[in-house]
Design a protein around this motif. Structure first.
Motif, mmCIF file in Angstrom:
data_model
loop_
_atom_site.group_PDB
_atom_site.id
_atom_site.type_symbol
_atom_site.label_atom_id
_atom_site.label_comp_id
_atom_site.label_asym_id
_atom_site.label_seq_id
_atom_site.Cartn_x
_atom_site.Cartn_y
_atom_site.Cartn_z
ATOM 1 N N HIS A 219 0.855 -30.313 -10.079
ATOM 2 C CA HIS A 219 1.597 -30.246 -11.342
ATOM 3 C C HIS A 219 0.713 -30.488 -12.565
ATOM 4 O O HIS A 219 0.786 -29.733 -13.537
ATOM 5 C CB HIS A 219 2.759 -31.248 -11.320
ATOM 6 C CG HIS A 219 3.928 -30.785 -10.514
ATOM 7 N ND1 HIS A 219 3.797 -30.227 -9.273
ATOM 8 C CD2 HIS A 219 5.259 -30.786 -10.774
ATOM 9 C CE1 HIS A 219 4.986 -29.910 -8.798
ATOM 10 N NE2 HIS A 219 5.895 -30.230 -9.687
ATOM 11 N N SER A 227 3.848 -25.317 -14.163
ATOM 12 C CA SER A 227 4.372 -26.624 -13.766
ATOM 13 C C SER A 227 5.887 -26.662 -13.877
ATOM 14 O O SER A 227 6.570 -27.273 -13.043
ATOM 15 C CB SER A 227 3.765 -27.722 -14.649
ATOM 16 O OG SER A 227 2.363 -27.778 -14.520
ATOM 17 N N SER A 231 8.111 -27.447 -10.430
ATOM 18 C CA SER A 231 8.939 -28.640 -10.299
ATOM 19 C C SER A 231 10.422 -28.349 -10.487
ATOM 20 O O SER A 231 11.265 -29.011 -9.884
ATOM 21 C CB SER A 231 8.496 -29.698 -11.321
ATOM 22 O OG SER A 231 9.183 -30.900 -11.134
#
Length: 575
Positions: A219, A227, A231
Protein backbone atom coordinates in the motif's frame (compact mmCIF):
# COMPACT_ATOMS: atom_id res chain seq x y z
CA UNK A 1 -29.68 -4.65 -24.78
CA UNK A 2 -30.09 -8.20 -23.48
CA UNK A 3 -28.68 -9.33 -20.11
CA UNK A 4 -26.44 -11.77 -21.98
CA UNK A 5 -24.63 -8.97 -23.82
CA UNK A 6 -24.68 -6.56 -20.88
CA UNK A 7 -23.16 -8.97 -18.35
CA UNK A 8 -20.25 -9.91 -20.60
CA UNK A 9 -19.55 -6.23 -21.34
CA UNK A 10 -18.89 -5.56 -17.64
CA UNK A 11 -15.50 -7.36 -17.56
CA UNK A 12 -14.89 -7.24 -21.33
CA UNK A 13 -14.86 -3.44 -21.72
CA UNK A 14 -11.58 -2.88 -19.80
CA UNK A 15 -10.00 -5.80 -21.68
CA UNK A 16 -11.04 -4.40 -25.06
CA UNK A 17 -9.59 -1.02 -24.12
CA UNK A 18 -6.28 -2.67 -23.15
CA UNK A 19 -6.14 -4.45 -26.50
CA UNK A 20 -6.79 -1.17 -28.29
CA UNK A 21 -4.02 0.50 -26.27
CA UNK A 22 -1.59 -2.21 -27.40
CA UNK A 23 -2.00 -1.15 -31.04
CA UNK A 24 0.93 0.98 -32.28
CA UNK A 25 0.46 4.66 -31.49
CA UNK A 26 -2.94 4.37 -29.82
CA UNK A 27 -1.69 3.80 -26.28
CA UNK A 28 -0.46 7.40 -26.09
CA UNK A 29 -4.07 8.61 -26.33
CA UNK A 30 -6.46 5.85 -25.23
CA UNK A 31 -5.27 5.86 -21.61
CA UNK A 32 -7.48 8.93 -21.17
CA UNK A 33 -10.53 6.69 -21.70
CA UNK A 34 -9.77 4.49 -18.67
CA UNK A 35 -12.55 6.01 -16.48
CA UNK A 36 -15.12 5.09 -19.14
CA UNK A 37 -14.39 1.37 -18.72
CA UNK A 38 -16.69 1.18 -15.68
CA UNK A 39 -19.73 2.59 -17.52
CA UNK A 40 -21.21 -0.84 -18.48
CA UNK A 41 -20.98 -1.89 -14.82
CA UNK A 42 -22.67 1.29 -13.59
CA UNK A 43 -25.36 1.01 -16.27
CA UNK A 44 -25.89 -2.66 -15.40
CA UNK A 45 -26.54 -1.68 -11.79
CA UNK A 46 -29.43 0.49 -13.00
CA UNK A 47 -30.93 -1.67 -15.74
CA UNK A 48 -30.19 -5.29 -14.87
CA UNK A 49 -32.72 -6.89 -12.49
CA UNK A 50 -31.78 -9.07 -9.54
CA UNK A 51 -31.34 -12.62 -10.75
CA UNK A 52 -30.10 -11.63 -14.23
CA UNK A 53 -28.22 -14.64 -15.65
CA UNK A 54 -26.44 -15.55 -18.87
CA UNK A 55 -24.56 -18.57 -20.22
CA UNK A 56 -21.68 -18.41 -22.73
CA UNK A 57 -20.80 -21.90 -24.03
CA UNK A 58 -17.95 -20.54 -26.17
CA UNK A 59 -16.04 -18.96 -23.26
CA UNK A 60 -13.52 -21.16 -21.38
CA UNK A 61 -15.34 -24.41 -20.51
CA UNK A 62 -18.77 -22.76 -20.49
CA UNK A 63 -19.14 -19.56 -18.49
CA UNK A 64 -22.05 -18.35 -16.36
CA UNK A 65 -22.48 -14.72 -15.31
CA UNK A 66 -25.16 -13.45 -12.95
CA UNK A 67 -26.15 -10.50 -10.78
CA UNK A 68 -27.75 -11.16 -7.39
CA UNK A 69 -28.27 -8.74 -4.45
CA UNK A 70 -24.85 -9.55 -2.96
CA UNK A 71 -23.17 -9.13 -6.34
CA UNK A 72 -25.03 -5.84 -6.91
CA UNK A 73 -23.56 -4.34 -3.74
CA UNK A 74 -20.03 -5.47 -4.57
CA UNK A 75 -20.42 -4.37 -8.20
CA UNK A 76 -21.42 -0.89 -7.05
CA UNK A 77 -18.40 -0.72 -4.78
CA UNK A 78 -16.02 -2.06 -7.42
CA UNK A 79 -17.23 0.14 -10.27
CA UNK A 80 -17.38 3.27 -8.12
CA UNK A 81 -13.86 2.88 -6.71
CA UNK A 82 -12.19 1.88 -9.97
CA UNK A 83 -13.91 4.75 -11.77
CA UNK A 84 -12.92 7.29 -9.11
CA UNK A 85 -9.32 6.03 -9.01
CA UNK A 86 -9.14 6.14 -12.84
CA UNK A 87 -10.21 9.79 -12.87
CA UNK A 88 -7.75 10.54 -10.05
CA UNK A 89 -4.92 8.91 -11.98
CA UNK A 90 -5.50 11.33 -14.88
CA UNK A 91 -4.22 14.19 -12.72
CA UNK A 92 -1.87 12.25 -10.41
CA UNK A 93 0.51 10.52 -12.81
CA UNK A 94 3.22 12.36 -14.66
CA UNK A 95 3.83 12.28 -18.39
CA UNK A 96 5.75 9.58 -20.20
CA UNK A 97 5.42 5.93 -21.25
CA UNK A 98 5.12 4.81 -17.62
CA UNK A 99 1.68 6.41 -17.55
CA UNK A 100 0.47 4.15 -20.39
CA UNK A 101 1.91 1.11 -18.62
CA UNK A 102 0.11 2.03 -15.40
CA UNK A 103 -3.26 2.38 -17.15
CA UNK A 104 -2.75 -0.92 -18.99
CA UNK A 105 -2.20 -2.88 -15.78
CA UNK A 106 -4.91 -0.81 -14.12
CA UNK A 107 -7.45 -1.90 -16.76
CA UNK A 108 -6.37 -5.55 -16.56
CA UNK A 109 -6.81 -5.58 -12.78
CA UNK A 110 -10.12 -3.75 -13.15
CA UNK A 111 -11.39 -6.37 -15.62
CA UNK A 112 -10.48 -9.17 -13.22
CA UNK A 113 -12.13 -7.43 -10.27
CA UNK A 114 -15.35 -6.76 -12.19
CA UNK A 115 -15.34 -10.27 -13.64
CA UNK A 116 -15.12 -12.10 -10.32
CA UNK A 117 -18.06 -10.06 -8.97
CA UNK A 118 -20.44 -11.21 -11.72
CA UNK A 119 -18.96 -14.72 -12.04
CA UNK A 120 -21.52 -17.48 -11.49
CA UNK A 121 -19.18 -20.41 -12.08
CA UNK A 122 -15.93 -21.47 -10.46
CA UNK A 123 -13.77 -21.39 -13.61
CA UNK A 124 -14.57 -17.79 -14.54
CA UNK A 125 -14.28 -16.71 -10.90
CA UNK A 126 -10.76 -18.14 -10.65
CA UNK A 127 -9.71 -16.75 -14.04
CA UNK A 128 -10.86 -13.26 -13.07
CA UNK A 129 -9.31 -13.57 -9.61
CA UNK A 130 -5.95 -14.59 -11.10
CA UNK A 131 -6.07 -11.80 -13.69
CA UNK A 132 -6.72 -9.21 -10.98
CA UNK A 133 -4.01 -10.56 -8.67
CA UNK A 134 -1.27 -10.82 -11.30
CA UNK A 135 -2.04 -7.48 -12.96
CA UNK A 136 -1.89 -5.68 -9.62
CA UNK A 137 1.84 -6.47 -9.52
CA UNK A 138 2.30 -3.88 -12.27
CA UNK A 139 0.57 -1.29 -10.11
CA UNK A 140 2.64 -1.99 -7.00
CA UNK A 141 6.01 -1.68 -8.80
CA UNK A 142 4.99 1.28 -10.96
CA UNK A 143 7.41 3.75 -9.33
CA UNK A 144 10.35 1.35 -9.89
CA UNK A 145 12.04 2.28 -6.63
CA UNK A 146 13.74 -0.29 -4.41
CA UNK A 147 10.84 -0.09 -1.99
CA UNK A 148 8.39 -0.74 -4.83
CA UNK A 149 10.28 -3.78 -6.11
CA UNK A 150 10.63 -5.19 -2.60
CA UNK A 151 6.90 -4.79 -1.97
CA UNK A 152 6.11 -6.09 -5.44
CA UNK A 153 8.08 -9.31 -5.05
CA UNK A 154 6.55 -9.96 -1.63
CA UNK A 155 3.10 -9.29 -3.08
CA UNK A 156 3.74 -11.55 -6.08
CA UNK A 157 5.07 -14.37 -3.92
CA UNK A 158 2.07 -14.22 -1.61
CA UNK A 159 -0.33 -13.88 -4.56
CA UNK A 160 1.12 -16.93 -6.34
CA UNK A 161 1.01 -18.99 -3.14
CA UNK A 162 -2.60 -17.91 -2.67
CA UNK A 163 -3.44 -18.74 -6.29
CA UNK A 164 -2.00 -22.24 -5.91
CA UNK A 165 -4.02 -22.86 -2.75
CA UNK A 166 -7.17 -21.40 -4.31
CA UNK A 167 -6.78 -23.38 -7.54
CA UNK A 168 -6.23 -26.64 -5.68
CA UNK A 169 -9.18 -25.98 -3.40
CA UNK A 170 -11.42 -25.21 -6.36
CA UNK A 171 -10.38 -28.42 -8.13
CA UNK A 172 -11.41 -30.40 -5.05
CA UNK A 173 -14.62 -28.41 -4.77
CA UNK A 174 -15.57 -28.96 -8.41
CA UNK A 175 -14.62 -32.64 -8.28
CA UNK A 176 -16.92 -33.27 -5.30
CA UNK A 177 -19.77 -31.24 -6.81
CA UNK A 178 -19.53 -32.80 -10.27
CA UNK A 179 -19.77 -29.41 -12.00
CA UNK A 180 -18.30 -25.93 -11.95
CA UNK A 181 -21.46 -23.82 -11.60
CA UNK A 182 -21.86 -21.95 -8.31
CA UNK A 183 -25.32 -23.44 -7.72
CA UNK A 184 -23.94 -26.93 -8.26
CA UNK A 185 -21.12 -26.26 -5.82
CA UNK A 186 -23.52 -25.05 -3.13
CA UNK A 187 -25.45 -28.34 -3.25
CA UNK A 188 -22.45 -30.39 -2.13
CA UNK A 189 -20.83 -29.66 1.27
CA UNK A 190 -17.06 -29.19 0.75
CA UNK A 191 -14.55 -31.48 2.42
CA UNK A 192 -12.11 -30.27 5.04
CA UNK A 193 -9.10 -30.03 2.71
CA UNK A 194 -10.99 -27.91 0.16
CA UNK A 195 -12.21 -25.62 2.95
CA UNK A 196 -8.70 -25.15 4.35
CA UNK A 197 -7.25 -24.36 0.92
CA UNK A 198 -10.02 -21.87 0.12
CA UNK A 199 -9.56 -20.12 3.45
CA UNK A 200 -5.82 -19.77 2.78
CA UNK A 201 -6.10 -18.85 -0.90
CA UNK A 202 -8.76 -16.19 -0.35
CA UNK A 203 -7.32 -15.17 3.02
CA UNK A 204 -4.15 -13.89 1.34
CA UNK A 205 -6.22 -11.38 -0.64
CA UNK A 206 -8.43 -10.52 2.36
CA UNK A 207 -5.42 -9.69 4.55
CA UNK A 208 -6.18 -12.48 7.02
CA UNK A 209 -3.55 -12.59 9.77
CA UNK A 210 -0.91 -14.08 9.40
CA UNK A 211 -1.30 -14.01 5.59
CA UNK A 212 -1.37 -10.21 5.55
CA UNK A 213 2.35 -9.43 5.22
CA UNK A 214 2.11 -8.11 1.64
CA UNK A 215 -0.47 -5.49 2.58
CA UNK A 216 1.54 -3.02 4.74
CA UNK A 217 4.37 -3.19 2.18
CA UNK A 218 2.34 -2.83 -1.03
CA UNK A 219 0.00 0.00 0.00
CA UNK A 220 2.69 2.61 0.80
CA UNK A 221 4.79 1.60 -2.24
CA UNK A 222 1.99 1.77 -4.82
CA UNK A 223 0.85 5.08 -6.37
CA UNK A 224 -2.08 6.65 -4.55
CA UNK A 225 -4.83 5.66 -7.05
CA UNK A 226 -3.54 2.07 -6.99
CA UNK A 227 -3.52 2.05 -3.17
CA UNK A 228 -7.16 3.18 -3.20
CA UNK A 229 -8.34 0.21 -5.25
CA UNK A 230 -5.99 -2.25 -3.54
CA UNK A 231 -7.44 -1.47 -0.14
CA UNK A 232 -10.94 -0.40 -1.12
CA UNK A 233 -11.94 -2.93 -3.79
CA UNK A 234 -9.46 -5.74 -4.44
CA UNK A 235 -9.07 -6.73 -0.80
CA UNK A 236 -12.85 -7.41 -0.73
CA UNK A 237 -12.41 -10.15 -3.34
CA UNK A 238 -11.39 -12.53 -0.57
CA UNK A 239 -14.55 -11.77 1.42
CA UNK A 240 -16.75 -12.15 -1.66
CA UNK A 241 -15.00 -15.42 -2.53
CA UNK A 242 -15.81 -16.86 0.89
CA UNK A 243 -19.43 -15.78 0.50
CA UNK A 244 -19.64 -17.41 -2.94
CA UNK A 245 -17.68 -20.63 -2.36
CA UNK A 246 -18.29 -21.27 1.36
CA UNK A 247 -21.80 -19.86 1.92
CA UNK A 248 -23.59 -20.26 5.27
CA UNK A 249 -25.59 -23.46 5.27
CA UNK A 250 -23.15 -25.22 2.95
CA UNK A 251 -19.84 -24.63 4.73
CA UNK A 252 -19.21 -26.54 7.98
CA UNK A 253 -20.23 -24.61 11.07
CA UNK A 254 -16.83 -25.25 12.66
CA UNK A 255 -15.36 -23.02 9.96
CA UNK A 256 -17.45 -20.18 11.35
CA UNK A 257 -15.76 -20.44 14.74
CA UNK A 258 -12.34 -20.47 13.10
CA UNK A 259 -13.15 -17.35 11.05
CA UNK A 260 -14.50 -15.55 14.12
CA UNK A 261 -11.26 -16.21 16.02
CA UNK A 262 -8.99 -15.29 13.08
CA UNK A 263 -11.08 -12.22 12.32
CA UNK A 264 -10.99 -10.90 15.87
CA UNK A 265 -7.23 -11.55 16.08
CA UNK A 266 -6.75 -9.62 12.84
CA UNK A 267 -8.99 -6.78 14.02
CA UNK A 268 -6.96 -6.34 17.18
CA UNK A 269 -3.56 -6.88 15.59
CA UNK A 270 -4.24 -4.34 12.83
CA UNK A 271 -4.80 -1.69 15.48
CA UNK A 272 -1.84 -2.73 17.64
CA UNK A 273 0.56 -2.64 14.69
CA UNK A 274 -0.91 0.44 13.01
CA UNK A 275 -0.49 2.87 15.90
CA UNK A 276 3.30 2.40 15.85
CA UNK A 277 3.74 3.30 12.17
CA UNK A 278 5.28 6.49 10.82
CA UNK A 279 3.71 6.78 7.37
CA UNK A 280 0.08 7.66 6.78
CA UNK A 281 -0.51 5.08 4.03
CA UNK A 282 0.98 2.35 6.21
CA UNK A 283 -1.46 3.23 9.00
CA UNK A 284 -4.29 2.93 6.47
CA UNK A 285 -2.96 -0.48 5.40
CA UNK A 286 -3.08 -1.79 8.96
CA UNK A 287 -6.52 -0.23 9.34
CA UNK A 288 -7.66 -2.32 6.36
CA UNK A 289 -6.32 -5.45 8.07
CA UNK A 290 -8.32 -4.54 11.17
CA UNK A 291 -11.52 -3.75 9.28
CA UNK A 292 -11.28 -6.91 7.18
CA UNK A 293 -10.89 -8.79 10.46
CA UNK A 294 -14.22 -7.39 11.65
CA UNK A 295 -15.90 -8.45 8.39
CA UNK A 296 -14.30 -11.90 8.58
CA UNK A 297 -15.61 -12.32 12.12
CA UNK A 298 -19.10 -11.27 10.97
CA UNK A 299 -19.02 -13.85 8.18
CA UNK A 300 -17.81 -16.45 10.68
CA UNK A 301 -20.85 -15.80 12.89
CA UNK A 302 -23.11 -16.21 9.84
CA UNK A 303 -21.49 -19.56 8.98
CA UNK A 304 -21.61 -20.80 12.59
CA UNK A 305 -25.26 -19.74 12.99
CA UNK A 306 -27.01 -20.06 9.59
CA UNK A 307 -30.26 -18.65 11.01
CA UNK A 308 -28.54 -15.26 11.30
CA UNK A 309 -26.99 -15.49 7.83
CA UNK A 310 -29.55 -13.47 5.79
CA UNK A 311 -29.29 -10.42 8.06
CA UNK A 312 -25.53 -10.73 8.51
CA UNK A 313 -24.75 -11.18 4.81
CA UNK A 314 -26.81 -8.10 3.99
CA UNK A 315 -25.00 -6.19 6.75
CA UNK A 316 -21.59 -7.36 5.48
CA UNK A 317 -22.37 -6.04 1.99
CA UNK A 318 -23.18 -2.64 3.50
CA UNK A 319 -20.06 -2.83 5.69
CA UNK A 320 -17.86 -3.66 2.70
CA UNK A 321 -19.40 -0.77 0.77
CA UNK A 322 -18.82 1.60 3.68
CA UNK A 323 -15.24 0.54 4.25
CA UNK A 324 -14.32 0.61 0.57
CA UNK A 325 -15.67 4.11 0.02
CA UNK A 326 -14.20 5.56 3.23
CA UNK A 327 -10.80 3.92 2.79
CA UNK A 328 -10.50 4.94 -0.87
CA UNK A 329 -11.48 8.50 0.09
CA UNK A 330 -8.70 8.53 2.70
CA UNK A 331 -6.06 7.23 0.27
CA UNK A 332 -7.05 9.76 -2.38
CA UNK A 333 -7.18 12.42 0.33
CA UNK A 334 -3.55 11.67 1.23
CA UNK A 335 -2.53 12.59 -2.31
CA UNK A 336 -4.39 15.89 -1.99
CA UNK A 337 -3.03 16.55 1.51
CA UNK A 338 0.50 16.36 0.09
CA UNK A 339 -0.33 19.30 -2.19
CA UNK A 340 -2.28 21.68 0.09
CA UNK A 341 -1.79 23.43 3.43
CA UNK A 342 -2.68 22.08 6.86
CA UNK A 343 -6.33 23.26 7.24
CA UNK A 344 -7.30 22.09 3.76
CA UNK A 345 -5.49 18.77 4.25
CA UNK A 346 -7.42 18.03 7.42
CA UNK A 347 -10.67 19.01 5.73
CA UNK A 348 -10.22 16.28 3.08
CA UNK A 349 -9.34 13.62 5.66
CA UNK A 350 -11.67 14.38 8.58
CA UNK A 351 -15.09 13.12 7.42
CA UNK A 352 -14.02 9.77 5.90
CA UNK A 353 -11.86 9.13 8.97
CA UNK A 354 -14.77 9.78 11.29
CA UNK A 355 -16.99 7.60 9.12
CA UNK A 356 -14.47 4.77 9.36
CA UNK A 357 -14.47 5.17 13.15
CA UNK A 358 -18.29 4.93 13.24
CA UNK A 359 -19.37 8.50 13.96
CA UNK A 360 -23.19 8.77 14.18
CA UNK A 361 -25.00 9.70 10.94
CA UNK A 362 -22.14 8.40 8.79
CA UNK A 363 -21.75 5.17 6.83
CA UNK A 364 -19.64 3.71 9.64
CA UNK A 365 -22.46 4.01 12.16
CA UNK A 366 -24.94 2.47 9.71
CA UNK A 367 -22.62 -0.44 8.89
CA UNK A 368 -21.72 -1.19 12.49
CA UNK A 369 -25.35 -1.02 13.68
CA UNK A 370 -26.47 -3.41 10.93
CA UNK A 371 -23.61 -5.81 11.66
CA UNK A 372 -24.23 -5.97 15.41
CA UNK A 373 -28.05 -5.90 15.43
CA UNK A 374 -28.52 -9.60 14.47
CA UNK A 375 -26.14 -10.68 17.25
CA UNK A 376 -28.62 -9.47 19.88
CA UNK A 377 -31.28 -11.83 18.50
CA UNK A 378 -29.02 -14.89 18.25
CA UNK A 379 -30.31 -18.17 19.71
CA UNK A 380 -27.07 -18.43 21.72
CA UNK A 381 -25.24 -15.88 23.81
CA UNK A 382 -22.88 -13.88 21.56
CA UNK A 383 -22.22 -11.07 24.03
CA UNK A 384 -18.49 -11.87 24.11
CA UNK A 385 -18.24 -11.61 20.32
CA UNK A 386 -20.22 -8.36 20.40
CA UNK A 387 -17.95 -6.94 23.10
CA UNK A 388 -14.80 -7.90 21.19
CA UNK A 389 -16.18 -6.40 17.97
CA UNK A 390 -16.93 -3.16 19.81
CA UNK A 391 -13.51 -3.08 21.45
CA UNK A 392 -11.80 -3.63 18.12
CA UNK A 393 -13.95 -0.87 16.61
CA UNK A 394 -12.65 1.47 19.32
CA UNK A 395 -9.20 0.89 17.91
CA UNK A 396 -10.34 2.29 14.56
CA UNK A 397 -10.63 5.77 16.03
CA UNK A 398 -7.21 5.30 17.61
CA UNK A 399 -5.77 4.52 14.17
CA UNK A 400 -7.53 7.53 12.67
CA UNK A 401 -6.02 9.80 15.30
CA UNK A 402 -2.58 8.46 14.41
CA UNK A 403 -3.36 8.83 10.71
CA UNK A 404 -4.49 12.45 11.06
CA UNK A 405 -1.31 13.34 12.94
CA UNK A 406 0.81 11.92 10.11
CA UNK A 407 -1.21 13.03 7.08
CA UNK A 408 -2.79 16.35 7.98
CA UNK A 409 0.44 18.36 8.12
CA UNK A 410 0.02 19.58 4.55
CA UNK A 411 2.67 20.60 2.07
CA UNK A 412 5.30 23.24 2.89
CA UNK A 413 4.67 24.88 -0.48
CA UNK A 414 1.02 24.30 -1.45
CA UNK A 415 0.30 23.63 -5.13
CA UNK A 416 -2.90 23.89 -7.16
CA UNK A 417 -5.06 20.77 -7.03
CA UNK A 418 -6.43 19.59 -10.37
CA UNK A 419 -10.13 18.87 -10.79
CA UNK A 420 -9.11 15.29 -11.62
CA UNK A 421 -7.86 15.00 -8.04
CA UNK A 422 -10.47 16.73 -5.95
CA UNK A 423 -13.61 15.69 -7.86
CA UNK A 424 -13.36 11.87 -7.38
CA UNK A 425 -12.23 12.38 -3.80
CA UNK A 426 -15.21 14.64 -3.13
CA UNK A 427 -17.60 12.06 -4.60
CA UNK A 428 -16.24 9.39 -2.27
CA UNK A 429 -16.29 11.70 0.76
CA UNK A 430 -19.97 12.45 0.12
CA UNK A 431 -20.55 8.74 -0.42
CA UNK A 432 -19.46 8.02 3.15
CA UNK A 433 -22.58 9.90 4.26
CA UNK A 434 -25.15 9.12 1.57
CA UNK A 435 -24.70 5.73 -0.09
CA UNK A 436 -25.02 3.25 2.80
CA UNK A 437 -28.12 5.06 4.09
CA UNK A 438 -29.66 4.80 0.64
CA UNK A 439 -28.77 1.10 0.27
CA UNK A 440 -29.68 -0.15 3.75
CA UNK A 441 -32.48 -2.76 3.65
CA UNK A 442 -35.97 -1.35 3.97
CA UNK A 443 -37.07 -1.20 7.59
CA UNK A 444 -33.59 -2.08 8.83
CA UNK A 445 -33.58 0.68 11.44
CA UNK A 446 -37.15 0.37 12.71
CA UNK A 447 -36.32 -2.39 15.15
CA UNK A 448 -33.24 -0.69 16.54
CA UNK A 449 -33.24 0.36 20.16
CA UNK A 450 -31.18 3.02 21.94
CA UNK A 451 -29.04 0.17 23.27
CA UNK A 452 -28.05 -0.71 19.69
CA UNK A 453 -27.02 2.87 18.97
CA UNK A 454 -25.14 3.10 22.26
CA UNK A 455 -23.29 -0.11 21.44
CA UNK A 456 -21.90 1.63 18.34
CA UNK A 457 -21.25 5.03 19.96
CA UNK A 458 -19.34 4.01 23.12
CA UNK A 459 -16.31 2.58 21.23
CA UNK A 460 -15.60 6.09 19.93
CA UNK A 461 -15.42 7.36 23.49
CA UNK A 462 -13.13 4.49 24.42
CA UNK A 463 -10.94 5.25 21.42
CA UNK A 464 -10.66 8.90 22.46
CA UNK A 465 -9.72 7.88 26.00
CA UNK A 466 -7.03 5.49 24.79
CA UNK A 467 -5.81 8.05 22.24
CA UNK A 468 -5.49 10.74 24.91
CA UNK A 469 -3.57 8.36 27.13
CA UNK A 470 -1.32 7.49 24.19
CA UNK A 471 -0.52 11.16 23.63
CA UNK A 472 0.52 11.52 27.26
CA UNK A 473 2.71 8.42 27.05
CA UNK A 474 4.27 9.67 23.82
CA UNK A 475 5.15 12.97 25.49
CA UNK A 476 6.73 11.08 28.38
CA UNK A 477 8.63 8.99 25.81
CA UNK A 478 10.05 12.14 24.26
CA UNK A 479 7.33 13.30 21.87
CA UNK A 480 7.50 10.39 19.43
CA UNK A 481 5.97 6.94 19.19
CA UNK A 482 8.38 4.04 19.80
CA UNK A 483 9.15 1.81 16.80
CA UNK A 484 7.94 -1.38 18.42
CA UNK A 485 6.48 -2.96 15.26
CA UNK A 486 8.29 -2.32 11.97
CA UNK A 487 6.51 -1.71 8.68
CA UNK A 488 5.79 -5.15 7.29
CA UNK A 489 5.89 -6.70 10.81
CA UNK A 490 6.19 -10.48 10.27
CA UNK A 491 8.03 -10.15 6.98
CA UNK A 492 10.95 -8.26 8.53
CA UNK A 493 12.21 -11.13 10.73
CA UNK A 494 11.78 -13.47 7.76
CA UNK A 495 14.09 -11.21 5.74
CA UNK A 496 16.59 -11.08 8.57
CA UNK A 497 16.44 -14.85 8.94
CA UNK A 498 16.99 -15.38 5.22
CA UNK A 499 20.01 -13.08 5.22
CA UNK A 500 21.42 -14.85 8.28
CA UNK A 501 21.03 -18.25 6.58
CA UNK A 502 22.85 -16.99 3.47
CA UNK A 503 25.65 -15.60 5.60
CA UNK A 504 25.93 -18.89 7.47
CA UNK A 505 26.08 -20.84 4.20
CA UNK A 506 28.87 -18.59 2.91
CA UNK A 507 30.92 -19.06 6.08
CA UNK A 508 30.45 -22.83 6.45
CA UNK A 509 33.19 -24.56 4.47
CA UNK A 510 31.72 -28.02 5.11
CA UNK A 511 28.67 -27.04 3.12
CA UNK A 512 30.67 -26.53 -0.07
CA UNK A 513 32.16 -30.03 0.05
CA UNK A 514 28.72 -31.62 0.00
CA UNK A 515 27.29 -33.02 -3.30
CA UNK A 516 26.16 -30.07 -5.37
CA UNK A 517 27.93 -27.65 -3.07
CA UNK A 518 29.72 -25.77 -5.86
CA UNK A 519 26.48 -25.18 -7.73
CA UNK A 520 24.83 -23.99 -4.52
CA UNK A 521 27.73 -21.62 -3.87
CA UNK A 522 27.41 -20.19 -7.37
CA UNK A 523 23.73 -19.57 -6.75
CA UNK A 524 24.23 -18.06 -3.29
CA UNK A 525 27.04 -15.77 -4.46
CA UNK A 526 25.87 -15.12 -8.01
CA UNK A 527 22.16 -14.41 -7.69
CA UNK A 528 22.54 -11.44 -5.28
CA UNK A 529 25.18 -9.99 -7.60
CA UNK A 530 22.96 -10.42 -10.65
CA UNK A 531 20.10 -8.81 -8.72
CA UNK A 532 22.26 -5.84 -7.69
CA UNK A 533 23.55 -5.45 -11.25
CA UNK A 534 20.01 -5.54 -12.61
CA UNK A 535 18.87 -2.87 -10.14
CA UNK A 536 21.88 -0.77 -11.12
CA UNK A 537 20.95 -1.04 -14.81
CA UNK A 538 17.41 0.02 -14.00
CA UNK A 539 18.69 2.98 -12.01
CA UNK A 540 20.82 4.09 -14.98
CA UNK A 541 17.96 4.05 -17.43
CA UNK A 542 18.35 0.71 -19.23
CA UNK A 543 14.69 -0.20 -18.93
CA UNK A 544 13.98 -2.70 -21.68
CA UNK A 545 12.28 -5.09 -19.25
CA UNK A 546 10.13 -2.26 -17.90
CA UNK A 547 8.74 -1.13 -21.24
CA UNK A 548 5.01 -1.52 -21.67
CA UNK A 549 5.41 -3.67 -24.79
CA UNK A 550 7.80 -6.12 -23.12
CA UNK A 551 5.85 -6.35 -19.87
CA UNK A 552 2.61 -6.67 -21.81
CA UNK A 553 3.89 -9.67 -23.79
CA UNK A 554 5.27 -11.31 -20.63
CA UNK A 555 1.99 -10.77 -18.80
CA UNK A 556 -0.14 -12.08 -21.67
CA UNK A 557 2.07 -15.19 -21.82
CA UNK A 558 1.68 -15.72 -18.07
CA UNK A 559 -2.10 -15.36 -18.25
CA UNK A 560 -2.30 -17.76 -21.21
CA UNK A 561 -0.24 -20.29 -19.25
CA UNK A 562 -2.61 -19.96 -16.26
CA UNK A 563 -5.62 -20.40 -18.56
CA UNK A 564 -4.04 -23.48 -20.17
CA UNK A 565 -3.46 -25.09 -16.76
CA UNK A 566 -7.00 -24.14 -15.73
CA UNK A 567 -8.47 -25.67 -18.88
CA UNK A 568 -6.51 -28.91 -18.52
CA UNK A 569 -7.55 -29.17 -14.89
CA UNK A 570 -11.21 -28.68 -15.81
CA UNK A 571 -10.95 -31.34 -18.56
CA UNK A 572 -9.35 -33.81 -16.14
CA UNK A 573 -12.10 -33.19 -13.57
CA UNK A 574 -14.87 -33.60 -16.15
CA UNK A 575 -13.36 -36.86 -17.40
Amino acid sequence: MTPQLWLILIPATPLLLVLAMALPGLGRHLWRLTPLAVLPALAGLVWLPDGAWAFYPWLLVGTELALDPVGRGFLLLTALLWGAAAVYAQGYLGAGPARVRFHAFFLLAMAGNLGLVVAADVVFFYTSFALMSLAAMGLVVHDQRFESWRAGWVYLGMAVAGEVALFTGLILLVHDAGGHGMVRVWEQPPDAMAVALLVIGLGVKAGLVPLHVWLPLAHPAAPTPASAVLSGAMIKAGLLGWMRLLPPGSAPEALGTILVVLGLVGAGYGVAAGVFQYRAKTVLAYSSISQMGLMTAGLGVAIAHPALAPALISALVIYALHHGIAKAALFLGVGIAQRVGRPAALAWLLLPGLALAGMPLTSGAVAKILLKAPLYDAPVDLSLVTLLLSTAAAGTLLLMLRFWVLAAGGAREPRPVSVFLWLPCLVLVLGTVLLPWALAPEGAFKALTPDHVLAVAWPMGLGLLIGGSGVLLARLWGGTMPRLIPEGDLWVPLEWGGQAVLQWIRRTSVFWRMPGGRLSRCLVDGLPRLWAAWLDRVAHGERLLLRWETLGLMFVGLVLAVLAVLYLGAVMVSS
